[in-house]
Design an enzyme around this catalytic site. Structure first.
Site, PDB file in Angstrom:
ATOM      1  N   SER A   1       1.744  -4.133  -2.867  1.00  0.00           N
ATOM      2  CA  SER A   1       2.774  -3.623  -1.955  1.00  0.00           C
ATOM      3  C   SER A   1       3.718  -4.725  -1.519  1.00  0.00           C
ATOM      4  O   SER A   1       3.310  -5.892  -1.396  1.00  0.00           O
ATOM      5  CB  SER A   1       2.072  -3.045  -0.723  1.00  0.00           C
ATOM      6  OG  SER A   1       2.998  -2.797   0.301  1.00  0.00           O
TER       7      SER A   1
ATOM      8  N   TYR B   1      -3.254  -3.645   6.563  1.00  0.00           N
ATOM      9  CA  TYR B   1      -2.976  -3.028   5.259  1.00  0.00           C
ATOM     10  C   TYR B   1      -2.463  -4.076   4.272  1.00  0.00           C
ATOM     11  O   TYR B   1      -2.983  -4.224   3.161  1.00  0.00           O
ATOM     12  CB  TYR B   1      -1.946  -1.900   5.435  1.00  0.00           C
ATOM     13  CG  TYR B   1      -1.363  -1.426   4.125  1.00  0.00           C
ATOM     14  CD1 TYR B   1      -2.109  -0.637   3.256  1.00  0.00           C
ATOM     15  CD2 TYR B   1      -0.073  -1.805   3.735  1.00  0.00           C
ATOM     16  CE1 TYR B   1      -1.583  -0.231   2.041  1.00  0.00           C
ATOM     17  CE2 TYR B   1       0.452  -1.406   2.531  1.00  0.00           C
ATOM     18  CZ  TYR B   1      -0.300  -0.612   1.680  1.00  0.00           C
ATOM     19  OH  TYR B   1       0.215  -0.222   0.473  1.00  0.00           O
TER      20      TYR B   1
ATOM     21  N   LYS C   1      -4.133  -5.829   0.680  1.00  0.00           N
ATOM     22  CA  LYS C   1      -3.447  -5.887  -0.628  1.00  0.00           C
ATOM     23  C   LYS C   1      -3.368  -7.336  -1.111  1.00  0.00           C
ATOM     24  O   LYS C   1      -3.583  -7.623  -2.291  1.00  0.00           O
ATOM     25  CB  LYS C   1      -2.044  -5.275  -0.526  1.00  0.00           C
ATOM     26  CG  LYS C   1      -2.042  -3.772  -0.290  1.00  0.00           C
ATOM     27  CD  LYS C   1      -2.555  -3.030  -1.503  1.00  0.00           C
ATOM     28  CE  LYS C   1      -2.611  -1.521  -1.306  1.00  0.00           C
ATOM     29  NZ  LYS C   1      -3.188  -0.817  -2.458  1.00  0.00           N
TER      30      LYS C   1
END
Ligand code: UDP
Length: 321
Positions: free
Chosen positions: A118, A142, A146
């Site tokens: 991402s 988050y 990643k």
């Protein structure tokens, strides 16, 4: 090739699985979502396995039973604000799941992964459009999950255990007719929220009108979900041909503001989208645009729908009753 797609029944996963099947690959989708009530889809050739990506024995069995050659790993939790409030499930699914999958791959002797990363790995951005070598310092749990996966893949690549392409998604948008429509539970994304506002209200909240972007609303790099899916196909081809491991932005290099997206949707709908100004959403960067040149050079990726009006028109058409 025989390809396992984890998260193959999500918004992006469906487009990826369908695109790979259309290109002649044998696709197995591995996804938690139950299959009940699902209508047969265009790409009914996709084999569906229901399972949890943290379940290493189930993954090993699936890889062996289907003689899988390569994995596209999309399964994971994706709501940035939720990851701030409740980080542990993000580490559990995104990193715990990644470790289970990598262990299963090594057990089944599967050595290639295309990983769904991402733009959130970059964090506070010093230059736009963002190049791949930009400092990675994510702002949310988050983004950190990643980045942790990218680090793990780098370590495994270094010892020749796994080769990978990490695709750093910018804003996936639009629909592929009969295959995928953007819909999440809960819905936090701009285009589905705007379409819901146009259909029956309540008005779309525009998060922030005082950014330094011309019209004051936040700017993003929108990539058509079909083009995003195509990047996975090309990344798999690259690995199959012995290409080097790498991380690539999936970005057009073009930025559109929230107000421009709303105006484009209004053109496609032929009706206004009711809106209301709201405070900035916590954690939202003012603008997020990716340099899209490396993926063109390395994989030959050329987006078929870089134009915002094409993207919004596909979303509007897919949402017509
Ligand atoms: N946005 C908005 N109203 C909404 C949803 C999103 O104004 O109901 C804005 C959001 O603040 C961001 C842009 O639209 O600037 C894209 O947001 P989205 O959630 O679709 O993707 P993100 O960029 O957060 O991954």
């Amino acid at each position: 090739m025989n390809v396992l797609v984890t998260g193959g029944r999500g918004y992006i996963g469906r487009a990826v699985a369908h695109g790979l099947a259309e290109a002649g690959h044998t696709v197995v989708s591995f996804d938690m979502a139950p299959l009940v009530g699902e209508k047969p889809r265009a790409a009914s050739s996709i084999r569906q396995v229901v399972g949890d990506v943290r379940d290493e024995p189930a993954l090993t069995r699936t890889l062996q039973d289907h003689a899988v050659d390569a994995v596209v790993h999309l399964a994971g939790k994706i709501v940035v604000s939720e990851s701030v409030a409740e980080p542990l499930p993000y580490w559990d699914h995104n990193v715990g799941g990644g470790i289970a999958l990598l262990k299963a791959m090594l057990a089944a002797n599967v050595r290639q992964m295309v990983f769904s990363s991402s733009a959130a790995v970059y964090g506070a951005v010093a230059a736009e459009p963002i190049p791949e070598h930009h400092r990675r310092d994510p702002l949310s749990p988050y983004g950190r999950t990643k980045l942790t996966m990218e680090w793990m893949l780098e370590d495994l690549d270094r010892v020749g255990a796994v080769h990978y392409v990490a695709l750093r998604y910018f804003n996936a948008a639009g629909a592929v007719p009969g295959v995928t429509v953007e819909r999440h539970q809960p819905e936090t994304h701009l285009i589905p929220n705007a379409l819901a506002a146009a259909a029956s209200g309540p008005p779309l909240k525009i998060f922030g009108s005082d950014y330094d972007t011309g019209d004051g609303t936040a700017m993003r790099d929108y990539v058509h979900v079909g083009d995003l899916a195509d990047a996975h196909r090309l990344a798999l081809d690259h690995l199959a041909q012995g290409g080097a491991s790498m991380a690539l932005n999936v970005a057009t290099g073009l930025g559109y503001t929230v107000a421009e997206v709303v105006a484009s949707l209004e053109r496609a709908l032929g009706q206004p989208v009711p809106t209301v100004a709201a405070d900035r959403r916590p954690g939202d960067p003012p603008l997020l645009i990716g340099r899209g040149t490396a993926i063109r050079e390395q994989l030959g990726w050329v987006p078929a729908h870089p134009d915002l009006d094409d993207i919004t028109a596909s979303a509007v058409a897919a949402n017509r009753p």
